[in-house]
Design a protein around this motif. Structure first.
Motif, PDB file in Angstrom:
ATOM      1  N   THR A  63       0.835  -1.204   0.000  1.00  0.00           N
ATOM      2  CA  THR A  63       0.000   0.000   0.000  1.00  0.00           C
ATOM      3  C   THR A  63       0.866   1.250   0.000  1.00  0.00           C
ATOM      4  OG1 THR A  63      -1.705  -1.211   1.221  1.00  0.00           O
ATOM      5  CG2 THR A  63      -1.869   1.187   1.197  1.00  0.00           C
ATOM      6  N   GLN A  64       1.920   1.255   0.798  1.00  0.00           N
ATOM      7  CA  GLN A  64       2.851   2.388   0.792  1.00  0.00           C
ATOM      8  C   GLN A  64       3.433   2.610  -0.605  1.00  0.00           C
ATOM      9  OE1 GLN A  64       5.520   1.199   4.156  1.00  0.00           O
ATOM     10  NE2 GLN A  64       5.233   3.311   4.771  1.00  0.00           N
ATOM     11  N   ALA A  65       3.838   1.515  -1.254  1.00  0.00           N
ATOM     12  CA  ALA A  65       4.437   1.641  -2.585  1.00  0.00           C
ATOM     13  C   ALA A  65       3.445   2.230  -3.578  1.00  0.00           C
ATOM     14  CB  ALA A  65       4.923   0.272  -3.067  1.00  0.00           C
ATOM     15  N   ALA A  66       2.194   1.795  -3.509  1.00  0.00           N
ATOM     16  CA  ALA A  66       1.182   2.350  -4.415  1.00  0.00           C
ATOM     17  C   ALA A  66       0.979   3.840  -4.150  1.00  0.00           C
ATOM     18  CB  ALA A  66      -0.123   1.586  -4.245  1.00  0.00           C
ATOM     19  N   MET A  67       0.992   4.237  -2.877  1.00  0.00           N
ATOM     20  CA  MET A  67       0.847   5.656  -2.543  1.00  0.00           C
ATOM     21  C   MET A  67       2.042   6.465  -3.049  1.00  0.00           C
ATOM     22  SD  MET A  67      -0.617   5.125   1.338  1.00  0.00           S
ATOM     23  CE  MET A  67      -0.828   6.868   1.746  1.00  0.00           C
ATOM     24  N   LEU A  68       3.238   5.914  -2.925  1.00  0.00           N
ATOM     25  CA  LEU A  68       4.419   6.612  -3.422  1.00  0.00           C
ATOM     26  C   LEU A  68       4.370   6.764  -4.935  1.00  0.00           C
ATOM     27  CD1 LEU A  68       7.229   4.967  -1.251  1.00  0.00           C
ATOM     28  CD2 LEU A  68       6.391   7.305  -1.079  1.00  0.00           C
ATOM     29  N   ARG A  69       3.894   5.731  -5.624  1.00  0.00           N
ATOM     30  CA  ARG A  69       3.800   5.809  -7.082  1.00  0.00           C
ATOM     31  C   ARG A  69       2.769   6.843  -7.526  1.00  0.00           C
ATOM     32  NH1 ARG A  69       2.998   0.903 -10.618  1.00  0.00           N
ATOM     33  NH2 ARG A  69       3.903   2.365 -12.104  1.00  0.00           N
ATOM     34  N   ASN A  70       1.804   7.124  -6.664  1.00  0.00           N
ATOM     35  CA  ASN A  70       0.769   8.112  -6.989  1.00  0.00           C
ATOM     36  C   ASN A  70       1.124   9.509  -6.491  1.00  0.00           C
ATOM     37  OD1 ASN A  70      -0.971   6.348  -8.372  1.00  0.00           O
ATOM     38  ND2 ASN A  70      -1.822   5.598  -6.439  1.00  0.00           N
ATOM     39  N   GLY A  71       2.391   9.731  -6.164  1.00  0.00           N
ATOM     40  CA  GLY A  71       2.839  11.069  -5.799  1.00  0.00           C
ATOM     41  C   GLY A  71       2.988  11.313  -4.318  1.00  0.00           C
ATOM     42  N   GLY A  72       2.818  10.296  -3.478  1.00  0.00           N
ATOM     43  CA  GLY A  72       2.970  10.469  -2.042  1.00  0.00           C
ATOM     44  C   GLY A  72       4.415  10.703  -1.651  1.00  0.00           C
ATOM     45  N   HIS A  73       4.606  11.311  -0.498  1.00  0.00           N
ATOM     46  CA  HIS A  73       5.945  11.609   0.016  1.00  0.00           C
ATOM     47  C   HIS A  73       6.154  10.845   1.323  1.00  0.00           C
ATOM     48  CE1 HIS A  73       5.068  15.059  -2.627  1.00  0.00           C
ATOM     49  NE2 HIS A  73       6.369  15.032  -2.877  1.00  0.00           N
ATOM     50  N   LEU A  74       7.276  10.150   1.390  1.00  0.00           N
ATOM     51  CA  LEU A  74       7.570   9.315   2.550  1.00  0.00           C
ATOM     52  C   LEU A  74       7.736  10.158   3.807  1.00  0.00           C
ATOM     53  CD1 LEU A  74       7.907   6.291   3.025  1.00  0.00           C
ATOM     54  CD2 LEU A  74      10.361   6.573   2.715  1.00  0.00           C
ATOM     55  N   LEU A  89      11.942  -0.218  -2.208  1.00  0.00           N
ATOM     56  CA  LEU A  89      12.102  -1.477  -2.937  1.00  0.00           C
ATOM     57  C   LEU A  89      10.772  -1.934  -3.526  1.00  0.00           C
ATOM     58  CD1 LEU A  89      13.728  -4.012  -3.756  1.00  0.00           C
ATOM     59  CD2 LEU A  89      13.160  -4.985  -1.533  1.00  0.00           C
ATOM     60  N   TYR A  90       9.710  -1.878  -2.736  1.00  0.00           N
ATOM     61  CA  TYR A  90       8.390  -2.253  -3.243  1.00  0.00           C
ATOM     62  C   TYR A  90       7.962  -1.319  -4.370  1.00  0.00           C
ATOM     63  CZ  TYR A  90       6.870  -5.975  -0.051  1.00  0.00           C
ATOM     64  OH  TYR A  90       6.712  -7.174   0.608  1.00  0.00           O
ATOM     65  N   GLU A  91       8.227  -0.032  -4.205  1.00  0.00           N
ATOM     66  CA  GLU A  91       7.875   0.922  -5.257  1.00  0.00           C
ATOM     67  C   GLU A  91       8.612   0.592  -6.557  1.00  0.00           C
ATOM     68  OE1 GLU A  91       7.921   5.753  -6.139  1.00  0.00           O
ATOM     69  OE2 GLU A  91       9.128   4.901  -4.520  1.00  0.00           O
ATOM     70  N   ALA A  92       9.903   0.290  -6.465  1.00  0.00           N
ATOM     71  CA  ALA A  92      10.672  -0.068  -7.655  1.00  0.00           C
ATOM     72  C   ALA A  92      10.140  -1.355  -8.286  1.00  0.00           C
ATOM     73  CB  ALA A  92      12.149  -0.226  -7.288  1.00  0.00           C
ATOM     74  N   SER A  93       9.766  -2.324  -7.451  1.00  0.00           N
ATOM     75  CA  SER A  93       9.225  -3.583  -7.979  1.00  0.00           C
ATOM     76  C   SER A  93       7.904  -3.352  -8.697  1.00  0.00           C
ATOM     77  CB  SER A  93       9.029  -4.583  -6.833  1.00  0.00           C
ATOM     78  OG  SER A  93      10.259  -4.882  -6.200  1.00  0.00           O
ATOM     79  N   PHE A  94       7.057  -2.497  -8.138  1.00  0.00           N
ATOM     80  CA  PHE A  94       5.784  -2.196  -8.785  1.00  0.00           C
ATOM     81  C   PHE A  94       5.994  -1.420 -10.080  1.00  0.00           C
ATOM     82  CE2 PHE A  94       2.876  -2.416  -4.780  1.00  0.00           C
ATOM     83  CZ  PHE A  94       3.107  -3.781  -4.730  1.00  0.00           C
ATOM     84  N   THR A  95       7.011  -0.586 -10.106  1.00  0.00           N
ATOM     85  CA  THR A  95       7.316   0.147 -11.343  1.00  0.00           C
ATOM     86  C   THR A  95       7.705  -0.824 -12.450  1.00  0.00           C
ATOM     87  OG1 THR A  95       8.062   2.071 -10.069  1.00  0.00           O
ATOM     88  CG2 THR A  95       8.793   1.921 -12.361  1.00  0.00           C
TER      89      THR A  95
END
Length: 533
Positions: A63-74, A89-95
């Protein structure tokens, strides 16, 4: 006149020096070892691809990775009490592979276990000799399966922390303290307890001939990447969420009975991978220890470079195990996946037992002494690895049949959320299963993905320290603003039978009273839909 009939004094000869691993095995053979260990890691982790998720931690990270991909900031609108490497890492994998599954993450977990096995093998080869290298790698892979399947198969913090901790010790024993410090930093940016190898590495640096230089290199390597991440993400937010937000969680341990049960269960599972080593313990020179100390005091030997090197190795391995055990004990929660951190030091200590018992075999049953004496250290090490491989075959078969806790419920709740909402409409899950957001493909209406951040609830923790007063400081004021600004179109109340029922929180009661209708109930989880959506 009395005469001395004891004969000439016998000198205790030091053990033969270990042949350097790099010389004992050429490059092609080391490459073959690496390929074999990575293939073994793939085989034993194949069951991890068999389920959509294994733990709520995977759902949280997804869920965090999906939020980051949609413009969220950690650490601003995507928060957790963890360092940043795993969400990235999850964000990169989803990309690479899309948000629909965790296949790319699971491939990365296979690679992480394979790298850990290779580094542990090379550390064993450097410290003990070429005979210990491949058995150490095999033991590393198989011991990672000894825990229950949801803990062993999940692609979460511990499995990705292992290669960095193994690399840190590998570089440290070779005297390369700057890369060792950098590896410690990578481990700590995966999970805070990744700092554990820093203590034995500091002791190793301080006991070497270049104390100041090595200590400075180690400290700089460990501190610089953490400082750079803090400056990049915002020093205040980074420091708060990574180091200061876990106070209520770590000071709310479960009851003594739960602590003892979890700790005992985790240790028992892990020790099954090293069951054959237990048989070697009687062969260790327990009764000769006093005699060796007396011999050293009388100047009869045992103080040569090889002996000092052996003692230094023992101190470093014991320090690594103790530091890792302390890291596992933080907060006294003892979740099963915490024990993965013990695998590399446990493997090296086990092979150290094989080393000593194979060279001395002075105590213990005569039959066992003869067997070990004939097999030698290499043969004994492979017997230990073979027993562990046999156990791993059963664990892998069991993992194919295992099911994560509440798998069916989470899938059903996610299906209900999809049915009663449109893509892009916000959802709020009041519970401890954030995988609902990811499985449903709907964005959360709050940065707080579980009720745990708002109530301090954790499975098996002290229920007397659950409630608004024990939440992460400052979360409720932000939560109220989020509910007012982005009211969820679907609200899932999964707090039935928990210490944090929704009815105890006026903000949520008021929200539900403002135009929400119950549209489904699944195994105690109530699904509400907003009339205006």
């Amino acid at each position: 006149m009395l005469t001395d009939t004891r004969g000439p004094a016998r000198t205790l000869s030091p053990p033969a020096p270990v042949r350097p691993y790099a010389r004992a095995l050429g490059g092609p053979r080391r490459a073959t070892e690496a390929v074999l260990l990575c293939l073994l890691a793939l085989v034993v982790r194949l069951p991890s691809f068999h389920r959509p998720f294994w733990s709520p931690d995977e759902g949280y990270l997804a869920t965090q990775a999906a939020m980051l991909r949609n413009g969220g900031h950690l650490y601003e609108d995507v928060v957790d009490r963890k360092p940043p490497l795993m969400p990235w890492l999850y964000e990169a994998s989803f990309t690479i592979a899309g948000d629909g599954g965790l296949a790319a993450v699971r491939v990365a977990a296979v690679a992480a276990l394979g790298v850990t096995a290779v580094l542990t093998a090379r550390t064993a080869g450097h410290l003990l000799g070429a005979w210990a290298a491949l058995p150490a790698g095999v033991l590393t892979v198989t011991a990672s399966l000894a825990l229950p399947a949801p803990d062993a198969m999940a692609a979460t913090f511990e499995i990705f922390m292992l290669p960095a901790t193994a690399a840190a010790v590998h570089f440290g024993v070779k005297g390369r303290f700057l890369p060792a410090g950098l590896a410690v930093a990578v481990a700590a940016l995966t999970k805070q307890v990744g700092f554990a190898p820093l203590l034995p590495l500091l002791l190793l640096a301080l006991s070497g001939p270049r104390r100041r230089r090595d200590t400075l290199a180690l400290t700089l390597g460990a501190a610089a990447p953490v400082g750079i991440c803090a400056l990049t993400l915002g020093a205040h937010r980074f420091t708060f969420w990574v180091f200061l937000s876990s106070g209520p969680y770590t000071t709310s341990p479960p009851g003594a009975q739960v602590v003892a049960g979890r700790a005992g269960s985790g240790l028992a599972c892990l020790l099954t991978a090293f069951a054959a080593v237990v048989l070697l313990l009687p062969l260790l020179p327990w009764r000769r220890r006093v005699h060796r100390v007396r011999a050293v005091r009388r100047g009869l030997g045992g103080t040569g470079p090889a002996t000092e090197s052996s003692r230094r190795t023992d101190r470093m391995l014991a320090g690594w195990m103790l530091a890792s055990a302390a890291a596992v004990s933080v907060g006294w929660h003892f979740y099963g996946h915490y024990f993965l951190q013990l695998v590399p030091p446990a493997v090296l200590l086990a092979l150290r037992v094989v080393d000593v018992s194979g060279r001395t075999a002075s105590d213990g049953p005569a039959v066992l002494r003869r067997l070990v004496g004939r097999a030698g250290r290499a043969g004994t090490a492979w017997c230990v690895a073979a027993c562990s491989l046999l156990a791993a075959a059963f664990w892998t078969a069991g993992a194919w049949q295992a099911r994560p806790p509440q798998l069916e419920k989470s899938l059903a709740v996610a299906a209900a959320v999809r049915e009663h909402s449109a893509p892009g409409q916000p959802v709020l899950v009041w519970g401890m299963h954030p995988e609902t957001y990811w499985l449903s493909g709907r964005p959360p209406s709050s940065r707080y993905l579980t009720a745990g951040l708002l109530t301090n609830f954790s499975g098996g923790a002290d229920v007397r320290r659950v409630g608004r007063a024990y939440a992460v400081p400052g979360t409720w004021s932000v939560f109220r603003r989020e509910l007012a600004h982005t009211p969820p179109c679907v609200l899932v109340d999964d707090s039935t039978g928990t210490p944090y029922p929704l009815a105890d929180y006026p903000e949520l009661r008021t929200l539900l009273a403002d135009g929400y209708q119950r549209v489904a109930e699944i195994d105690g989880a109530r699904v509400y839909r907003r009339d205006s959506c």
